[in-house]
Design a protein around this motif. Structure first.
Motif, PDB file in Angstrom:
ATOM      1  N   HIS A 183      11.354   3.072   6.719  1.00 49.22           N
ATOM      2  CA  HIS A 183      11.126   2.848   8.242  1.00 49.22           C
ATOM      3  C   HIS A 183      10.277   1.897   8.186  1.00 49.22           C
ATOM      4  N   HIS A 184       9.267   1.597   7.138  1.00 55.80           N
ATOM      5  CA  HIS A 184       8.530   0.660   7.170  1.00 55.80           C
ATOM      6  C   HIS A 184       8.020   0.292   5.555  1.00 55.80           C
ATOM      7  N   ILE A 185       7.349  -0.878   5.684  1.00 55.99           N
ATOM      8  CA  ILE A 185       6.531  -1.370   4.487  1.00 55.99           C
ATOM      9  C   ILE A 185       5.207  -1.757   4.830  1.00 55.99           C
ATOM     10  N   ALA A 186       4.192  -1.063   4.121  1.00 54.95           N
ATOM     11  CA  ALA A 186       2.765  -1.215   4.443  1.00 54.95           C
ATOM     12  C   ALA A 186       1.942  -2.155   3.479  1.00 54.95           C
ATOM     13  N   PHE A 187       1.378  -3.253   3.981  1.00 53.95           N
ATOM     14  CA  PHE A 187       0.528  -4.029   2.960  1.00 53.95           C
ATOM     15  C   PHE A 187      -1.040  -3.882   3.328  1.00 53.95           C
TER      16      PHE A 187
ATOM     17  N   GLU B 207       0.857  -1.208   0.074  1.00 57.56           N
ATOM     18  CA  GLU B 207       0.018  -0.160  -0.305  1.00 57.56           C
ATOM     19  C   GLU B 207       0.908   1.109   0.049  1.00 57.56           C
ATOM     20  N   HIS B 208       1.951   1.276   0.871  1.00 58.19           N
ATOM     21  CA  HIS B 208       2.934   2.406   0.938  1.00 58.19           C
ATOM     22  C   HIS B 208       4.144   1.982   1.493  1.00 58.19           C
ATOM     23  N   ILE B 209       5.279   2.769   1.366  1.00 64.35           N
ATOM     24  CA  ILE B 209       6.341   2.502   1.786  1.00 64.35           C
ATOM     25  C   ILE B 209       6.655   4.084   2.707  1.00 64.35           C
TER      26      ILE B 209
ATOM     27  N   ILE C  64       7.009  -3.931   9.626  1.00 60.88           N
ATOM     28  CA  ILE C  64       5.775  -4.194   8.862  1.00 60.88           C
ATOM     29  C   ILE C  64       4.678  -3.694   9.353  1.00 60.88           C
ATOM     30  N   GLU C  65       3.858  -2.941   8.496  1.00 60.23           N
ATOM     31  CA  GLU C  65       2.672  -2.635   8.774  1.00 60.23           C
ATOM     32  C   GLU C  65       1.456  -3.135   8.027  1.00 60.23           C
ATOM     33  N   LEU C  66       0.516  -3.553   8.749  1.00 62.22           N
ATOM     34  CA  LEU C  66      -0.819  -4.042   7.835  1.00 62.22           C
ATOM     35  C   LEU C  66      -1.679  -2.805   8.016  1.00 62.22           C
TER      36      LEU C  66
ATOM     37  N   ILE D  99       4.143   6.794  -1.282  1.00 61.43           N
ATOM     38  CA  ILE D  99       5.235   7.013  -0.484  1.00 61.43           C
ATOM     39  C   ILE D  99       4.900   7.758   0.819  1.00 61.43           C
ATOM     40  N   GLU D 100       4.967   7.375   1.991  1.00 57.19           N
ATOM     41  CA  GLU D 100       4.450   8.005   3.392  1.00 57.19           C
ATOM     42  C   GLU D 100       5.918   8.636   3.957  1.00 57.19           C
ATOM     43  N   LEU D 101       5.967   9.948   4.011  1.00 58.64           N
ATOM     44  CA  LEU D 101       7.270  10.713   4.616  1.00 58.64           C
ATOM     45  C   LEU D 101       6.695  10.837   5.936  1.00 58.64           C
TER      46      LEU D 101
HETATM   47 ZN    ZN Z   1       2.651   3.643   7.074  1.00 57.78          ZN
END
Ligand code: ZN
Length: 133
Positions: A76-80, A5-7, A126-128, A52-54
């Motif tokens: 910082h994280h990868i979001a699924f 979804e975003h990085i 890891i973010e869900l 992309i999330e800053l």
């Molecule tokens: Zn996020």
């Protein structure tokens, strides 16, 4: 899991990084959002299929400030994106991944979010996330 979804990228100066990523991606961020509970300001850029999330700390006790102190700016994280966050959290707990909190909570961008600790995922937080309908 559906898709990335975003990085999330930790940055020190949101304005400077907004300019940098606008140049990189060829278009400006489409929103800025504060998450007071996490002491962060965020901005979002749309790419083809994901974002992309800053993330920029607004207080020294922010997890983002701690991350930058330790590792410097960077991913910082990868979001699924998931359809059923409760179910996916239970599945991953059962697989032995280490949750960071008890249950999903409200994050930026109108999402329920849940994190798994990087020590259980090869060093990547890891973010869900699930869209709140
Ligand atoms: Zn996020």
């Amino acid at each position: 899991m559906l898709k990335i979804e975003h990085i999330g990228i930790a940055v020190k100066d949101l304005n400077a990084s907004n300019n940098l990523f606008a140049k990189l991606l060829g278009k400006p961020h489409y929103k800025v959002e504060s998450v007071a509970s996490e002491n962060v300001n965020t901005s979002f850029f749309q790419t083809c299929d994901s974002k992309i999330e800053l993330l920029c700390a607004t207080a020294p006790e922010s997890a983002i400030a701690g991350f930058i102190d330790k590792k410097g700016e960077g991913i910082h994280h990868i979001a699924f994106a998931v359809e059923n966050i409760e179910k996916e959290v239970e599945r991953l707990k059962a697989e032995g991944f280490t949750p960071i909190s008890d249950k999903p909570k409200r994050g930026a961008d109108n999402k329920l979010v849940f994190f798994f600790h990087p020590k259980s995922t090869n060093g990547v937080l890891i973010e869900l996330c699930q869209e709140i309908s």
